[in-house]
Scaffold this motif. Structure first.
Motif, short mmCIF file in Angstrom:
data_model
loop_
_atom_site.label_atom_id
_atom_site.label_comp_id
_atom_site.label_asym_id
_atom_site.label_seq_id
_atom_site.Cartn_x
_atom_site.Cartn_y
_atom_site.Cartn_z
N THR A 267 -5.30 3.32 1.99
CA THR A 267 -5.85 1.83 1.94
C THR A 267 -7.18 1.55 2.43
O THR A 267 -7.98 1.07 1.78
CB THR A 267 -5.01 1.04 2.98
OG1 THR A 267 -3.82 1.32 2.62
CG2 THR A 267 -5.31 -0.42 3.12
N PHE B 77 -3.32 0.85 -5.96
CA PHE B 77 -2.39 1.71 -5.43
C PHE B 77 -1.38 2.11 -6.57
O PHE B 77 -1.17 1.40 -7.60
CB PHE B 77 -1.31 1.10 -4.34
CG PHE B 77 -2.21 0.61 -3.09
CD1 PHE B 77 -2.46 1.73 -2.27
CD2 PHE B 77 -2.33 -0.54 -2.61
CE1 PHE B 77 -3.45 1.48 -1.24
CE2 PHE B 77 -3.21 -1.11 -1.72
CZ PHE B 77 -3.58 0.20 -0.76
N PRO C 107 0.82 -1.19 -0.02
CA PRO C 107 0.09 -0.09 -0.05
C PRO C 107 0.78 1.32 -0.18
O PRO C 107 1.79 1.21 0.68
CB PRO C 107 -0.89 -0.09 1.26
CG PRO C 107 -1.15 -1.55 1.50
CD PRO C 107 0.26 -2.19 0.99
N THR C 108 0.41 2.12 -0.85
CA THR C 108 1.23 3.75 -1.00
C THR C 108 0.05 4.58 -0.43
O THR C 108 -1.15 4.53 -0.41
CB THR C 108 1.65 3.87 -2.31
OG1 THR C 108 0.54 3.84 -3.34
CG2 THR C 108 2.68 2.54 -2.80
N LYS C 109 0.65 5.93 -0.34
CA LYS C 109 -0.16 6.96 -0.01
C LYS C 109 -1.07 7.42 -1.23
O LYS C 109 -2.09 8.24 -0.85
CB LYS C 109 0.67 8.06 0.51
CG LYS C 109 1.35 8.07 1.68
CD LYS C 109 1.99 9.24 1.97
CE LYS C 109 3.64 9.04 2.59
NZ LYS C 109 4.38 10.28 2.87
N ASN D 247 -1.21 9.77 4.32
CA ASN D 247 -0.36 8.52 4.74
C ASN D 247 -1.10 7.18 3.95
O ASN D 247 -2.33 7.09 3.57
CB ASN D 247 -0.20 8.19 6.23
CG ASN D 247 -1.76 8.23 6.74
OD1 ASN D 247 -2.39 7.49 6.27
ND2 ASN D 247 -2.07 8.92 7.86
N GLU D 248 -0.23 6.05 4.34
CA GLU D 248 -0.75 4.89 3.48
C GLU D 248 -2.23 4.19 4.14
O GLU D 248 -2.82 3.68 3.45
CB GLU D 248 0.42 3.56 3.65
CG GLU D 248 1.53 3.80 2.91
CD GLU D 248 2.73 4.77 3.47
OE1 GLU D 248 2.26 5.11 4.56
OE2 GLU D 248 3.72 4.99 2.74
#
Length: 432
Positions: A406, A426, A353-355, A401-402
């Motif tokens: 998510t 993502f 997962p990324t931002k 943030n991630e």
């Protein structure tokens, strides 16, 4: 800015970046006719079919920072208007006509067999022999014609073309071999002048000397898609040999999770067959993936991800599969499974997962404000961008943030926005 050219100059091309990676960066903008890797300088030169394709690529990547395998690359027009045969000779093969062609197939979403190649190349003349093999550059084939003129004609008319719609792009050069040696007639090699050859010598690699055979994941039905997505290698930490399909997820927030939200998260890494939340352990769930490779991707990329205030534990389950029952949710026939179509493209999007999330299948008239109001309940949106790719509206949304990104993905993937069912994954881009 140099004046526009169909040749694009790429800098900061690290040793871990393959030809295939670069092709995937530029293929959405048009046909790529030549690619020269300047390994000693960490650079590459890439020639598009025409100037407008190159201009589109550069315009797009001035707003979106291109990044490959976590490394930012920098692009500009080359001072060359055309890549000459001199540049190509750095590849070790020039434009010296020969009756044998070396064919590299890029963006290979479907397996390519000797029969398919014969069908594509025989309209240009009598094909005597075909040998196929897997190299670091991707899937390759050597095709020997009876006459040099046939090879020249095939190269002129097929170079840069796709075998199938939108994929399996042909990159054709003249080989420097004089004669192909074919020992077996099977799906990997064929001598059309000698039908009496055996199909295999037991226990031996078919073509010593022509490269490493096969992709090396024999038990995976989607090997061709995986090879196309990862350029023949695999992401760090992935063995490609796991055969356990069921994953145990624990430390879930039992007040906020449900099967569909788990489906949205795990479907990024493969097709989902069924999901079961455990009644006696409400913070545990079982997820059965399409195959062992997809399960391995999910375990690798989701271990330790944060969702609804909890850090997920993701491990292989001791159960080979989930038995059907009243507590089991079936997804095997769901049209939301992402890997039924264009599997190689979806494998390329696999990451932790990324931002930043990427949204596609948006309605044509959607506004940035509508997208933000659809997602902002999940966290502070730092930046967003609406853009068009191949005539379709897409968006990038960057959260703080991630965990927020998510949550937005698990709650809003496959929801309706302006009458369209949106898709969320993502994004590996660092900035908008």
């Amino acid at each position: 800015m140099t004046e526009p050219s169909k040749v694009i100059h790429v800098r900061n091309v690290g040793h871990e970046i393959s030809e295939n990676d670069l092709l995937q960066l530029f293929q959405p903008f048009g046909v790529i006719t030549k690619l020269v890797m300047l390994r000693a300088k960490n650079q590459a030169l890439l020639q598009m079919q025409d100037v407008p394709s190159a201009v589109n690529a550069l315009q797009y990547y001035t707003t979106v920072q291109p990044s490959i395998r976590g490394r930012n690359v920098y692009i500009q027009f080359s001072s060359h208007q055309e890549l000459t045969t001199m540049d190509q000779n750095t590849q070790g093969r020039g434009d010296e006509p020969n009756r044998i062609l070396l064919v590299t197939i890029h963006h290979m979403l479907y397996p390519i067999t000797v029969e398919v190649l014969h069908q594509v190349f025989s309209p240009h003349g009598f094909v005597e022999k075909i040998v196929t093999f897997q190299k670091s550059a991707g899937f390759q084939a050597l095709i020997q014609y009876q006459l040099q003129q046939s090879a020249v004609s095939a190269r002129n008319s097929l170079q840069g073309r796709n075998i199938y719609d939108g994929c399996c792009q042909l990159d054709i050069q003249f080989s420097n071999l004089d004669e192909l040696q074919v020992n077996y007639n099977n799906e990997r090699s064929r001598d059309f002048t000698n039908p009496a050859l055996p199909s295999e010598q037991k226990g031996r690699s078919s073509h010593p000397g022509y490269g490493d055979m096969g992709v090396g994941y024999p038990q995976m039905p989607n090997a061709a898609a995986i090879a196309a997505a990862f350029g023949g290698g695999l992401p760090p930490g992935i063995s490609g040999t796991n055969d356990r399909c069921t994953v145990l997820v624990s430390n879930l927030n039992s007040d906020r999770i449900d099967e569909d939200k788990l489906f949205n998260l795990f479907s990024i890494y493969g097709n989902i067959l069924r999901i079961k939340l455990l009644r006696n352990k409400p913070d545990h769930a079982l997820v059965q993936m399409g195959d062992g490779f997809q399960a391995e991707l999910a375990v690798n990329f989701l271990k330790g991800a944060k969702l609804f205030g909890k850090r997920l534990e993701v491990n292989f389950s001791k159960h080979p599969n989930i038995t059907t029952g009243p507590d089991t949710h079936e997804y095997s026939n769901s049209n939301l499974n992402r890997f039924n179509r264009n599997a190689a493209k979806n494998y390329r999007y696999c990451c932790s997962p990324t931002k930043m999330i990427h949204i596609s299948t948006l309605p044509q008239d959607v506004t940035e404000e509508e997208i933000i109001s659809h997602l902002e309940e999940h966290g502070a949106i730092v930046n967003s961008k609406l853009f068009e790719m191949n005539g379709k509206k897409q968006a990038l949304v960057l959260f703080e943030n991630e965990e927020q990104a998510t949550e937005a993905l698990v709650c809003k993937h496959a929801t309706s926005l302006g009458g369209s069912t949106i898709r969320i994954s993502f994004s590996q881009l660092q900035t908008i």
